[in-house]
Design a protein around this motif. Structure first.
Motif, PDB file in Angstrom:
ATOM      1  N   ARG A  34      40.364  73.753  37.580  1.00  9.85           N
ATOM      2  CA  ARG A  34      38.999  73.227  37.609  1.00  9.85           C
ATOM      3  C   ARG A  34      38.058  74.029  36.708  1.00  9.85           C
ATOM      4  NH1 ARG A  34      35.067  75.301  41.263  1.00  9.85           N
ATOM      5  NH2 ARG A  34      35.745  77.172  42.354  1.00  9.85           N
ATOM      6  N   LYS A  41      37.126  81.432  38.133  1.00  8.90           N
ATOM      7  CA  LYS A  41      36.630  80.991  39.436  1.00  8.90           C
ATOM      8  C   LYS A  41      37.108  81.883  40.580  1.00  8.90           C
ATOM      9  CE  LYS A  41      34.549  77.072  38.337  1.00  8.90           C
ATOM     10  NZ  LYS A  41      33.104  76.919  38.550  1.00  8.90           N
ATOM     11  N   SER A 135      39.188  72.377  33.091  1.00  5.08           N
ATOM     12  CA  SER A 135      37.963  71.626  33.436  1.00  5.08           C
ATOM     13  C   SER A 135      38.296  70.322  34.146  1.00  5.08           C
ATOM     14  CB  SER A 135      37.125  71.328  32.182  1.00  5.08           C
ATOM     15  OG  SER A 135      36.704  72.527  31.591  1.00  5.08           O
ATOM     16  N   THR A 136      39.333  70.363  34.951  1.00  8.44           N
ATOM     17  CA  THR A 136      39.773  69.152  35.653  1.00  8.44           C
ATOM     18  C   THR A 136      39.934  69.438  37.144  1.00  8.44           C
ATOM     19  OG1 THR A 136      40.999  68.553  33.667  1.00  8.44           O
ATOM     20  CG2 THR A 136      41.500  67.311  35.662  1.00  8.44           C
ATOM     21  N   LEU A 137      39.116  68.790  37.931  1.00 10.36           N
ATOM     22  CA  LEU A 137      39.176  68.978  39.375  1.00 10.36           C
ATOM     23  C   LEU A 137      40.044  67.890  40.002  1.00 10.36           C
ATOM     24  CD1 LEU A 137      37.860  70.550  41.861  1.00 10.36           C
ATOM     25  CD2 LEU A 137      36.257  68.616  41.966  1.00 10.36           C
ATOM     26  N   GLU A 154      38.844  63.992  39.376  1.00 10.88           N
ATOM     27  CA  GLU A 154      37.502  63.555  39.766  1.00 10.88           C
ATOM     28  C   GLU A 154      37.036  62.313  39.006  1.00 10.88           C
ATOM     29  OE1 GLU A 154      34.982  66.891  38.439  1.00 10.88           O
ATOM     30  OE2 GLU A 154      36.634  67.279  37.084  1.00 10.88           O
ATOM     31  N   LYS A 183      41.662  72.660  58.182  1.00  9.03           N
ATOM     32  CA  LYS A 183      40.875  73.804  57.741  1.00  9.03           C
ATOM     33  C   LYS A 183      41.551  75.010  58.353  1.00  9.03           C
ATOM     34  CE  LYS A 183      36.183  73.020  57.897  1.00  9.03           C
ATOM     35  NZ  LYS A 183      34.863  73.029  58.528  1.00  9.03           N
ATOM     36  N   MET A 241      36.166  85.307  59.392  1.00  7.65           N
ATOM     37  CA  MET A 241      34.955  84.492  59.492  1.00  7.65           C
ATOM     38  C   MET A 241      34.205  84.725  60.791  1.00  7.65           C
ATOM     39  SD  MET A 241      35.255  83.150  56.607  1.00  7.65           S
ATOM     40  CE  MET A 241      33.883  82.028  56.419  1.00  7.65           C
ATOM     41  N   ALA A 277      31.768  86.108  45.294  1.00  6.10           N
ATOM     42  CA  ALA A 277      32.204  85.938  46.687  1.00  6.10           C
ATOM     43  C   ALA A 277      33.353  84.950  46.708  1.00  6.10           C
ATOM     44  CB  ALA A 277      31.059  85.437  47.559  1.00  6.10           C
ATOM     45  N   LEU A 279      36.787  83.417  49.364  1.00 11.09           N
ATOM     46  CA  LEU A 279      37.543  83.472  50.614  1.00 11.09           C
ATOM     47  C   LEU A 279      38.962  83.939  50.314  1.00 11.09           C
ATOM     48  CD1 LEU A 279      36.519  80.123  52.374  1.00 11.09           C
ATOM     49  CD2 LEU A 279      35.619  82.412  52.803  1.00 11.09           C
TER      50      LEU A 279
ATOM     51  N   LEU B  59      27.587  80.272  45.207  1.00  8.53           N
ATOM     52  CA  LEU B  59      28.727  80.984  44.622  1.00  8.53           C
ATOM     53  C   LEU B  59      30.039  80.200  44.775  1.00  8.53           C
ATOM     54  CD1 LEU B  59      27.924  84.612  45.857  1.00  8.53           C
ATOM     55  CD2 LEU B  59      27.631  83.712  43.548  1.00  8.53           C
ATOM     56  N   GLU B  60      29.948  78.992  45.333  1.00 11.48           N
ATOM     57  CA  GLU B  60      31.145  78.152  45.541  1.00 11.48           C
ATOM     58  C   GLU B  60      32.205  78.847  46.383  1.00 11.48           C
ATOM     59  OE1 GLU B  60      32.599  77.006  41.620  1.00 11.48           O
ATOM     60  OE2 GLU B  60      30.552  76.684  40.955  1.00 11.48           O
ATOM     61  N   CYS B  61      31.753  79.716  47.291  1.00 16.08           N
ATOM     62  CA  CYS B  61      32.740  80.453  48.085  1.00 16.08           C
ATOM     63  C   CYS B  61      33.306  79.587  49.213  1.00 16.08           C
ATOM     64  CB  CYS B  61      32.124  81.730  48.650  1.00 16.08           C
ATOM     65  SG  CYS B  61      30.874  81.459  49.913  1.00 16.08           S
ATOM     66  N   ALA B  62      32.584  78.522  49.558  1.00 15.67           N
ATOM     67  CA  ALA B  62      33.012  77.593  50.615  1.00 15.67           C
ATOM     68  C   ALA B  62      32.952  78.191  52.013  1.00 15.67           C
ATOM     69  CB  ALA B  62      34.407  77.026  50.347  1.00 15.67           C
ATOM     70  N   SER B  63      32.278  79.315  52.159  1.00 11.24           N
ATOM     71  CA  SER B  63      32.194  79.932  53.483  1.00 11.24           C
ATOM     72  C   SER B  63      31.445  79.063  54.482  1.00 11.24           C
ATOM     73  CB  SER B  63      31.471  81.278  53.397  1.00 11.24           C
ATOM     74  OG  SER B  63      32.193  82.142  52.596  1.00 11.24           O
ATOM     75  N   TYR B  65      31.282  75.852  54.583  1.00  5.97           N
ATOM     76  CA  TYR B  65      32.220  74.798  54.966  1.00  5.97           C
ATOM     77  C   TYR B  65      33.270  75.330  55.939  1.00  5.97           C
ATOM     78  CZ  TYR B  65      36.525  72.151  54.367  1.00  5.97           C
ATOM     79  OH  TYR B  65      37.694  71.489  54.590  1.00  5.97           O
ATOM     80  N   GLN B  66      33.836  76.496  55.613  1.00  4.32           N
ATOM     81  CA  GLN B  66      34.921  77.057  56.419  1.00  4.32           C
ATOM     82  C   GLN B  66      34.427  77.472  57.805  1.00  4.32           C
ATOM     83  OE1 GLN B  66      38.264  77.487  56.429  1.00  4.32           O
ATOM     84  NE2 GLN B  66      38.027  78.643  58.336  1.00  4.32           N
ATOM     85  N   GLN B  76      32.931  69.956  48.335  1.00  5.14           N
ATOM     86  CA  GLN B  76      33.972  69.693  47.341  1.00  5.14           C
ATOM     87  C   GLN B  76      33.589  70.537  46.132  1.00  5.14           C
ATOM     88  OE1 GLN B  76      34.162  65.861  45.113  1.00  5.14           O
ATOM     89  NE2 GLN B  76      36.216  65.755  45.927  1.00  5.14           N
ATOM     90  N   TYR B  77      34.568  71.172  45.481  1.00  6.56           N
ATOM     91  CA  TYR B  77      34.224  71.997  44.328  1.00  6.56           C
ATOM     92  C   TYR B  77      33.441  71.162  43.315  1.00  6.56           C
ATOM     93  CZ  TYR B  77      37.294  75.765  45.902  1.00  6.56           C
ATOM     94  OH  TYR B  77      37.875  76.785  46.606  1.00  6.56           O
ATOM     95  N   PRO B  78      32.534  71.811  42.558  1.00  8.68           N
ATOM     96  CA  PRO B  78      31.750  71.097  41.555  1.00  8.68           C
ATOM     97  C   PRO B  78      32.643  70.461  40.485  1.00  8.68           C
ATOM     98  CG  PRO B  78      31.059  73.409  41.710  1.00  8.68           C
ATOM     99  CD  PRO B  78      32.217  73.236  42.620  1.00  8.68           C
ATOM    100  N   VAL B  79      32.046  69.574  39.723  1.00  7.19           N
ATOM    101  CA  VAL B  79      32.722  68.910  38.605  1.00  7.19           C
ATOM    102  C   VAL B  79      33.473  69.952  37.766  1.00  7.19           C
ATOM    103  CG1 VAL B  79      32.245  67.656  36.451  1.00  7.19           C
ATOM    104  CG2 VAL B  79      30.925  67.137  38.533  1.00  7.19           C
ATOM    105  N   GLY B  80      34.689  69.631  37.367  1.00  4.84           N
ATOM    106  CA  GLY B  80      35.497  70.563  36.569  1.00  4.84           C
ATOM    107  C   GLY B  80      34.724  71.108  35.370  1.00  4.84           C
ATOM    108  N   THR B  82      32.205  73.108  35.385  1.00  7.30           N
ATOM    109  CA  THR B  82      30.799  73.465  35.651  1.00  7.30           C
ATOM    110  C   THR B  82      30.741  74.484  36.786  1.00  7.30           C
ATOM    111  OG1 THR B  82      30.378  71.848  37.403  1.00  7.30           O
ATOM    112  CG2 THR B  82      30.183  71.057  35.121  1.00  7.30           C
ATOM    113  N   GLY B  83      29.537  74.962  37.033  1.00  4.17           N
ATOM    114  CA  GLY B  83      29.312  75.875  38.166  1.00  4.17           C
ATOM    115  C   GLY B  83      29.559  77.328  37.804  1.00  4.17           C
TER     116      GLY B  83
END
Ligand SMILES: Cc1cc2nc3c(=O)[nH]c(=O)nc-3n(C[C@H](O)[C@H](O)[C@H](O)COP(=O)(O)OP(=O)(O)OC[C@H]3O[C@@H](n4cnc5c(N)ncnc54)[C@H](O)[C@@H]3O)c2cc1C
Ligand code: SF4
Ligand code: SF4
Lengths: 468, 89
Positions: A34, A41, A135-137, A154, A183, A241, A277, A279, B59-63, B65-66, B76-80, B82-83
């Motif tokens: 992505r 990332k 660049s592909t999600l 996407e 999850k 968490m 940050a 996980l 920061l797209e860490c998804a915390s 959500y989790q 959902q992660y941002p568009v490929g 980006t971000g």
């Protein structure tokens, strides 16, 4: 429709090794990322252990030209920080005499930024003929009769293959869309914020020497790691968490604001450069790692080490195994769950499998010790410092000091004994495969321990001035 | 030492919307408010929401959500492409 033999979602260390191995076995391989390139990332510590060089030939090709941030070292430093947020002491450690793997005697970790390491690794896969789509999600899976047979990006573009490997990390679309997992439970995943500090390479070398790693064991924050690169370092910490009662940065800032730490920043001429940050799955045992047409590897499968959550090596090992199992399954024309079960059998035979054999005990002790600052580290730090540093006091006769230290250490026993019984002995028993019941018998321990402590002399006989 | 978090992480525009809350599922437990490093979650009049400009700070860490056991946070992660970009991850 784009058709492949194998699709890999994610171009982290797991995905790239899976793609490389699949392509080398002649499979038509594609892997998706992505990010604009791999490694931008997935923030990480990031230290690589010597066993990566042992098990992956390609590691020998990692050079400073390819990866300018590289920095290795033989030493680590453990800082013990007490309830008052004072560094009560530290231990600098080098590889010990019992270390048997020869290269590990001269260095303990090779530190690299993922922004350099991951693209370098991915290149081995593309060189082997795998196609990398950046660049592909990937947002969904294609299913036929309930069985996975491809992915959808996407933009709605579809890609078909016999097998899909989920190498998409901790929040795994492949795991969720294939029904392997919804999850993570709150105690199966940690949140790890980290700062990157910039510092001049010569300062790092002058001040840290061949120290490559620092661990700050705190009584008011979860253990925090410090990883030194050529021109900077990471400072980060994590916990499950469910643990956090405040913004996680509150705890990380506690470390950064220690007087000792501030002094270190000053002499290193260090400046904050980036905040990250991420996980990190941290399980006692991986589960649900495969189904019809799907295998999960690395973080997506929950493979980081149960003790320290080292995750790059397990991702690469499971990546390699997944490609092997996938190739065999594709060749046999049967990619069903029953066949892919071999994936579990194979990783269980490796050093990762061995690690997870004591997974619960390792996971448990880490949870109860460095990740329980208030409950455990608050007495553990002064206790260990009493032993290590107590003797350096000349305000009283040394023999008296030793008795004072012994009696003080004894005063921690009501806390230390249950801890030892609950966490240490099961680990020892598991590691030595001893009879747990024999060792764990609380009655036995309670009768032996006080007796041992009583052996400490209460009085002493006079030596000098005796009549002849 | 106060570390300024603004501008400490690089981002590429064009993420689109990638986090949302389902008010009907939210039980107002407050876990998302605590866990978000960037402090992007708010509570007002018993409603939980994410700040409007989260795309430029997340920061797209998804915390979030989790941590949400009620399943009220969609992520959902941002568009490929980006971000967030970690240059020194
Ligand atoms: C702060 C921190 C410190 C750590 N320190 C260390 C350490 O010192 N040593 C160590 O060995 N391990 C460390 N780890 C663990 C290690 O980073 C991971 O275990 C490792 O990166 C796992 O590799 P992976 O290939 O499984 O997944 P990842 O490295 O997470 O790679 C997954 C890739 O998939 C991409 N992706 C995800 N979803 C999609 C999608 N839907 N479509 C397309 N692409 C997608 C991501 O962008 C990413 O590039 C640390 C982790 C953290 C968070
Ligand atoms: S964590 Fe979920 S349920 Fe709890 S307040 Fe946030 S959105 Fe609501
Ligand atoms: S993904 Fe992380 S940074 Fe973004 S809003 Fe959620 S918790 Fe905050």
């Amino acid at each position: 429709m784009n058709t492949y033999d194998i699709i890999i979602v994610g171009a982290g260390p797991g995905g790239s090794i899976a793609a490389k191995n699949a392509a080398e076995m002649g499979l038509k391989t594609v892997f998706f990322e992505r990010g604009r390139k791999p490694g931008e990332k997935n923030s990480s510590g990031c230290g690589l252990g010597p066993r990566m060089w042992k098990d992956f030939e390609i590691m020998k090709e990692l050079t400073p030209e390819k990866c300018p941030s590289m920095r290795a070292g033989a030493a680590s430093r453990n800082y013990f920080v007490n309830k008052e947020d004072i560094v009560a002491g530290y231990i600098m450690a080098r590889p010990t005499e019992s270390v048997s793997y020869e290269p590990a005697k001269s260095w303990i970790t090779m530190n690299v930024y993922r922004s350099e390491f991951d693209p370098w690794l991915a290149e081995f896969a593309t060189d082997a003929g795998a196609e990398l789509k950046t660049s592909t999600l990937i947002v969904d899976l294609i299913k036929e009769n309930g069985k996975v047979c491809g992915v959808i990006d996407e933009k709605g573009e579809k890609y078909e293959a016999s097998i899909v490997i989920g190498a998409d990390g901790v929040i795994s679309t492949v795991a969720m869309k294939s029904g392997l997992r919804t999850k993570w439970a709150q105690n199966q995943v940690t949140l790890v914020p980290q700062y990157d500090f910039q510092a001049p390479p010569e300062k790092i070398d002058d001040i840290m020497g061949d120290e490559a790693l620092g661990v700050w064991w705190g009584a008011t924050f979860p253990a925090s790691y410090q990883v030194f690169f050529r021109d900077g370092f990471h400072q980060g910490l994590g916990n499950w968490m469910s643990w956090w009662d405040k913004n996680p940065l509150f705890y990380l800032n506690k470390v950064v604001n220690l007087k000792y730490y501030q002094r270190l920043l000053k002499i290193l001429e260090a400046k904050p450069r980036e905040l990250q940050a991420h996980l990190l799955p941290w399980l006692d045992y991986p589960y649900n790692t495969y189904t019809d047409g799907v295998i999960l590897i690395g973080d997506a499968g929950g493979f980081p080490c149960p003790l320290e959550a080292e995750g790059i090596y397990p991702a690469m090992i499971t990546g390699k195994i997944s490609a092997q199992i996938a190739a065999e399954a594709i060749a046999s024309g049967d990619v069903s769950k029953a066949v892919l079960h071999k994936f579990d059998e194979e990783w269980q035979k490796t050093s990762i499998g061995e690690e997870f054999e004591a997974g619960y005990e390792l996971w448990n002790i880490w949870k109860a010790l460095p990740f329980s600052p208030k409950e455990t580290m608050s007495w553990f730090v002064p206790m260990i410092m009493e032993v290590l540093g107590g003797i350096f006091d000349w305000s009283q006769p040394h023999a008296l000091r030793i008795r004072q230290i012994a009696s003080h250490v004894k005063s921690y026993m009501p806390k230390a004994t249950p801890f030892i019984m609950k966490y240490v002995i099961p680990l020892v028993a598991k590691t030595f495969e001893d009879d747990l019941d024999k060792l764990m018998d609380p009655k036995k321990i309670m009768t032996i321990l006080p007796k041992l402590l009583e052996l400490l002399p209460q009085k002493k006989r006079k030596r000098g001035g005796k009549e002849k | 030492m106060k570390i300024e978090l603004e501008n400490l992480t690089k981002r590429i525009l064009g993420t689109g919307n990638f986090i949302s809350v389902d008010r009907n599922k939210c039980n107002r437990c407050g876990r998302c408010l605590i866990i978000c490093i960037m402090n992007l979650w708010r509570k007002k009049d018993d409603t939980i929401y994410i700040v409007d400009d989260y795309q430029s700070k997340c920061l797209e860490c998804a915390s979030c959500y989790q941590v949400c056991e009620a399943g009220a946070i969609n992520f959902q992660y941002p568009v490929g492409g980006t971000g967030v970009v970690y240059e020194k991850g």
